[in-house]
Scaffold this motif. Structure first.
Motif, short mmCIF file in Angstrom:
data_model
loop_
_atom_site.label_atom_id
_atom_site.label_comp_id
_atom_site.label_asym_id
_atom_site.label_seq_id
_atom_site.Cartn_x
_atom_site.Cartn_y
_atom_site.Cartn_z
N PHE A 168 0.83 -1.21 0.00
CA PHE A 168 0.00 0.00 0.00
C PHE A 168 0.87 1.26 0.00
N ILE A 169 2.01 1.23 0.67
CA ILE A 169 2.91 2.38 0.67
C ILE A 169 3.56 2.54 -0.70
N GLN A 170 4.05 1.44 -1.25
CA GLN A 170 4.69 1.49 -2.56
C GLN A 170 3.73 2.01 -3.63
N ARG A 171 2.50 1.47 -3.61
CA ARG A 171 1.54 1.87 -4.63
C ARG A 171 1.20 3.36 -4.52
N ARG A 172 1.01 3.86 -3.29
CA ARG A 172 0.63 5.26 -3.14
C ARG A 172 1.77 6.21 -3.47
N VAL A 173 2.98 5.80 -3.13
CA VAL A 173 4.13 6.62 -3.49
C VAL A 173 4.24 6.71 -5.02
N GLU A 174 4.05 5.60 -5.70
CA GLU A 174 4.14 5.60 -7.15
C GLU A 174 2.96 6.33 -7.78
N GLN A 175 1.77 6.19 -7.19
CA GLN A 175 0.62 6.94 -7.70
C GLN A 175 0.84 8.44 -7.63
N ALA A 176 1.60 8.87 -6.62
CA ALA A 176 1.89 10.30 -6.47
C ALA A 176 2.99 10.77 -7.40
N GLY A 177 3.53 9.86 -8.21
CA GLY A 177 4.53 10.23 -9.19
C GLY A 177 5.96 10.11 -8.70
N MET A 178 6.17 9.44 -7.55
CA MET A 178 7.52 9.27 -7.02
C MET A 178 7.97 7.83 -7.23
N ARG A 179 9.27 7.63 -7.11
CA ARG A 179 9.85 6.31 -7.34
C ARG A 179 10.02 5.57 -6.03
N SER A 180 9.61 4.30 -6.01
CA SER A 180 9.82 3.47 -4.84
C SER A 180 11.29 3.04 -4.81
N ILE A 181 11.98 3.30 -3.67
CA ILE A 181 13.42 3.04 -3.58
C ILE A 181 13.71 1.94 -2.56
N SER A 182 13.33 2.17 -1.34
CA SER A 182 13.53 1.19 -0.27
C SER A 182 12.53 1.51 0.82
N LEU A 183 12.39 0.60 1.77
CA LEU A 183 11.39 0.79 2.82
C LEU A 183 11.62 2.10 3.57
N ALA A 184 12.85 2.36 4.00
CA ALA A 184 13.12 3.55 4.80
C ALA A 184 12.82 4.83 4.02
N VAL A 185 13.29 4.90 2.76
CA VAL A 185 13.06 6.09 1.94
C VAL A 185 11.58 6.22 1.59
N ASP A 186 10.94 5.10 1.25
CA ASP A 186 9.53 5.14 0.88
C ASP A 186 8.66 5.62 2.04
N VAL A 187 9.01 5.24 3.25
CA VAL A 187 8.23 5.67 4.42
C VAL A 187 8.32 7.18 4.60
N THR A 188 9.54 7.75 4.46
CA THR A 188 9.66 9.21 4.60
C THR A 188 8.89 9.93 3.50
N ASN A 189 8.92 9.40 2.28
CA ASN A 189 8.16 10.01 1.19
C ASN A 189 6.66 9.87 1.41
N TYR A 190 6.26 8.72 1.91
CA TYR A 190 4.83 8.48 2.17
C TYR A 190 4.29 9.47 3.20
N VAL A 191 5.04 9.68 4.27
CA VAL A 191 4.59 10.60 5.31
C VAL A 191 4.60 12.04 4.79
N MET A 192 5.58 12.38 3.94
CA MET A 192 5.60 13.72 3.34
C MET A 192 4.35 13.93 2.49
N LEU A 193 3.97 12.93 1.72
CA LEU A 193 2.76 13.03 0.91
C LEU A 193 1.52 13.11 1.78
N GLU A 194 1.53 12.39 2.88
CA GLU A 194 0.37 12.35 3.77
C GLU A 194 0.19 13.67 4.50
#
Length: 828
Positions: A244-270
């Protein structure tokens, strides 16, 4: 900003009847402009299911390619329950892996139809799909989609797993609406638009602040009012990012990199708060926030080595700068696939500093885009805690004791507003109760006073609200701009064009009638420009007004003459093949004031009359000028013969035509003035006051600008010319009486101008003279050296009678006598 509709609905209790189109229409009306609606899986039809690879046989081909002949369990999706035989060229999977399969009868994007067909010696019944084939972001990865082992079972429709059907709305966010660069902001607007409940993801209970997470020293609290940090340990860097995190990060136009980076990007989007994670084992000592020192460098995450400015805010440790604050982290403390201890950081940065740093380093990032617009200063602690929560839940990490939160959020100003101001400004019937309700709906704290005034404290996430009119905008946008009544303004009576406007239109029409085309050029010059004009070092035109922020370092001043821009435009047209050009421009020039720099007053009150007078005295003198340039053919060549090149007489003709149109009597005398040719330059005066020059350009000027020789130019003080103009020029008076003709030839010194002789003839002849025209000029032995003979055609006419020979002769003799007296003319 891209926002998945499913994510919006998680935060807002939208009715089922609210479709994506209805939602975007309302959000657009509230100020979040729709850019587009994207739906993953568009164009995919038919059976798209999860399959499990049972066997995989690698088969080399004659062309050097190796294909995989696979049997895939697709459950009952094929109607038989038997495994499907499928040929696949990818190699990033193996037996036991779950994959996404489209079966015969299905259609992929681009109308690519799937059927059972023979290929590479096998009957392939379907396709094992890659992200690119499904129209999903593939991040440049090679190979097909491998579904996690705990994913859906074989035969299950893959659409839900892939997020198909979840529409994504893309918005164009204005710079003053930074809060909408997050799902929190977009969802709040949706709740506002439909008056439904909103779940704020930023509302959470934070750990007790004890400063033990990490030592932080903020040296520049103006640049960084709030800084939060927390440490996690035991993080497993091999853990995959939850689907769910990977999909939403990618839906927002960002690249999924790793769990730690994706989490920071997810919270920034949120939340809208940029967060940065450091490999804690690479951080030397405590963190610091300060301005960079002269000569410092930083290698950022994009591997670029950047020379830091003393205006850049940086994050440091004992080794020096480790991050360009609010824009991009440093490479030395970057998280890697071996990171187990993560220091999570979030801060509130000065928006102006962030904008200047990004521009200075030509660096754009998702974090910088938010920080330079202004982020909610209450979010850093919330964002850090949310990231830690997700790292613990999905990365196996442990939150270390301690929570560092340095500084406090800047207080928002209290704004006083009359409750009826929105109604008065918009024309909409908005009650005081509606005003209060809508202001509270945007998150403002509203206090009602007995006097009727409202005291409003804007919410922390709206740094763009700072005065009563900002509050009016908020109220009116919620009520709806479509509710503003359509009322035609009442026409002001007794008004029209000003005198200056009327005169400028007459001047424009006259020049257009003379074959001239108006242009507009940049009014900026530099020393090289004046050198091309051949101006002396002490020429007054070289004394210019400097620009604080010039477009070019080569042209740092406001012009004192309109000729450079016109000459460049004429040269450009001639250089591109135009046989001839006639251009004119009207515009202001500027001369420095002798009264010193302008005083700077505050903006809290209107300047007094005395202060305004000082301001105006310090302003540069800015007269309105008119310039004309004539180059190349003035009359065209053709089968009828050769044309005529533009020259000094054409420039004077333009001036006289303008003077006649405006009813101004001009005086023309010879002069020597660069950039004109000496002896072919005329000074134009009105009532003995010089208003400009006209004539042939100096050959060196023509060469410097790339113009034909004998090109001509005019420059006049248009303010002075219009001041002498008459509002209505009387039309010509026509007579039915016959014309009487007389010709005279007068010998004068070479220094005497034709205009001086013509004026004397006109004055001496009196009212019977209808016109005077020079038709011949002779120089030679018969009249002596330094002398010239000017032949004029004099035409006489009376309005009420036929002139006698005696009357005509007397008028001619009076004209010759006047010329002799004023110019020393001798009749031949």
């Amino acid at each position: 900003m891209k926002a998945p509709v499913s994510w919006i609905r998680e935060l807002v209790d939208l009715p089922e009847s609210v479709t994506t189109e209805v939602l975007t229409d309302r959000l657009t009306a509230l100020g979040l402009k729709l850019e587009g609606i994207h739906a993953a899986g568009a164009g995919i039809e038919g059976p798209l299911v999860i399959g499990r690879v049972l066997t995989q046989d690698k088969e080399p081909q004659k062309n050097g390619k190796v294909i995989n002949w696979c049997t895939v369990d697709v459950g009952d999706a094929n109607g038989s329950g038997e495994p499907q035989g499928i040929v696949c060229g990818a190699h990033n999977f193996g037996p036991g892996d779950k994959v996404v399969v489209i079966l015969p009868g299905g259609v992929l994007p681009g109308d690519f139809r799937i059927s059972e067909r023979k290929t590479y010696g096998h009957l392939s019944a379907g396709m094992i799909c890659s992200a690119a084939e499904l129209g999903l972001p593939d991040d440049g990865a090679d190979g097909i989609i491998v579904v996690p082992a705990d994913g859906p079972e074989p035969g299950t429709d893959a659409r839900e797993f892939l997020g198909f059907g979840d529409e994504v709305i893309e918005f164009e966010i204005n710079p003053d609406r930074a809060y909408a660069l997050s799902l929190r902001g977009v969802a709040r607007e949706a709740a506002l638009g439909f008056d439904v409940a909103f779940t704020d993801p930023a509302v959470r209970e934070l750990p007790e602040v004890d400063g033990k997470a990490w030592q932080v020293d903020v040296e520049d609290p103006a640049g960084c009012p709030v800084f939060a940090a927390r440490l996690v340990s035991g993080f497993d860097p091999t853990r995959p990012t939850p689907e769910f995190i990977q999909r939403r990060v990618e839906q927002a136009g960002m690249r999924s990199i790793s769990l730690a980076v994706d989490v920071t990007n997810y919270v920034m989007l949120e939340l809208g708060q940029p967060i940065h994670g450091y490999d804690a084992d690479k951080v030397a000592g405590g963190l610091g926030v300060r301005r960079a020192r002269s000569g410092e460098r930083l290698t950022t995450l994009d591997d670029a080595v950047r020379e830091l400015s003393t205006e850049d805010l940086v994050i440091t440790d004992d080794s020096g700068p480790i991050g360009l604050a609010g824009v991009m982290g440093g490479a030395t403390t970057e998280m890697s696939d071996t990171t187990t201890r993560i220091l999570v950081e979030a801060a509130h940065w000065d928006a102006t500093s962030m904008f200047r740093t990004g521009k200075r380093h030509k660096l754009t990032s998702e974090a910088g885009k938010r920080n330079e617009r202004g982020v909610d200063p209450l979010l850093p602690g919330v964002a850090v805690d949310r990231v830690v929560e997700l790292l613990v839940a999905h990365g196996g990490a442990t939150a270390e004791p301690g929570f560092t939160l340095v500084g406090t959020a800047p207080e928002r100003p209290t704004i006083t507003i009359a409750p009826d101001l929105p109604a008065r400004l918009s024309g909409i019937d908005i009650s005081a109760m509606t005003t209060v309700e809508h202001l509270r709906a945007i998150g403002a704290v509203v206090t009602e006073h007995e006097s009727g005034a409202l005291e409003v404290v804007p919410p922390s996430w709206r740094p763009d609200i700072n005065d009563p009119y900002d509050l009016v905008e908020e109220v009116v946008r919620i009520v709806g701009y479509d509710q503003v009544p359509s009322v035609l303004p009442r026409r002001a009576t007794g008004r029209g064009l000003s005198r200056t406007q009327r005169l400028r239109r007459r001047i424009g029409r006259t020049l257009a009638g003379a074959g001239c085309v108006e242009v507009v050029s940049f009014p900026f010059v530099g020393p090289a420009t004046f050198d091309k004009l051949g101006l002396a070092a002490d020429d007054p035109l070289r004394t210019t007004v400097g620009l604080a922020n010039p477009l070019s370092s080569e042209e740092p001043s406001y012009t004192t003459t309109l000729l450079p821009g016109l000459l460049n435009a004429a040269a450009r047209n001639v250089g591109r093949g135009a046989p001839g050009v006639a251009l004119f421009e009207t515009g202001t020039v500027a001369f420095p004031s002798d009264n010193g720099p302008a005083p700077i007053y505050g903006v809290h009150t209107r300047p007094s009359e005395a202060e305004l007078e000082k301001l105006f005295e310090a302003l540069p003198v800015q007269p309105l000028h008119l310039a004309v340039v004539l180059a190349g053919e003035r009359t065209r060549s053709g089968w009828w013969g050769a044309g005529a090149e533009a020259g000094w007489s054409d420039a004077l003709s333009v001036v006289r035509r303008l003077a006649d149109e405006l009813g101004v009597e001009i005086e023309v005398t010879s002069a020597a003035r660069m950039p004109w040719h000496p002896g072919r330059c005329a000074v134009i005066s009105v009532d003995e006051v010089v208003i400009g020059h006209a004539g042939e350009l100096h050959p060196t000027v023509c060469k410097a600008f790339g113009l034909p020789v004998r090109s001509a130019a005019v420059e006049l003080d248009l303010d002075a010319l219009m001041a002498a103009a008459v509002d209505v020029t009387p039309g010509p008076v026509f007579s039915t009486m016959p014309l009487a003709k007389e010709d005279v030839a007068l010998v004068v010194d070479d220094a005497v101008t034709v205009a001086a002789v013509e004026d004397a003839l006109r004055d001496g002849a009196g009212e019977l003279l209808e016109s005077v025209r020079l038709f011949d000029v002779y120089t030679g032995e018969q009249i002596g050296e330094g002398r010239k003979s000017l032949a004029f055609a004099l035409r006489f006419r009376a309005a009420d009678r036929t002139l006698t020979e005696a009357e005509t002769g007397a008028a001619r003799d009076a004209a010759v006598a006047a010329a002799a007296e004023r110019t020393g003319a001798v009749q031949r």
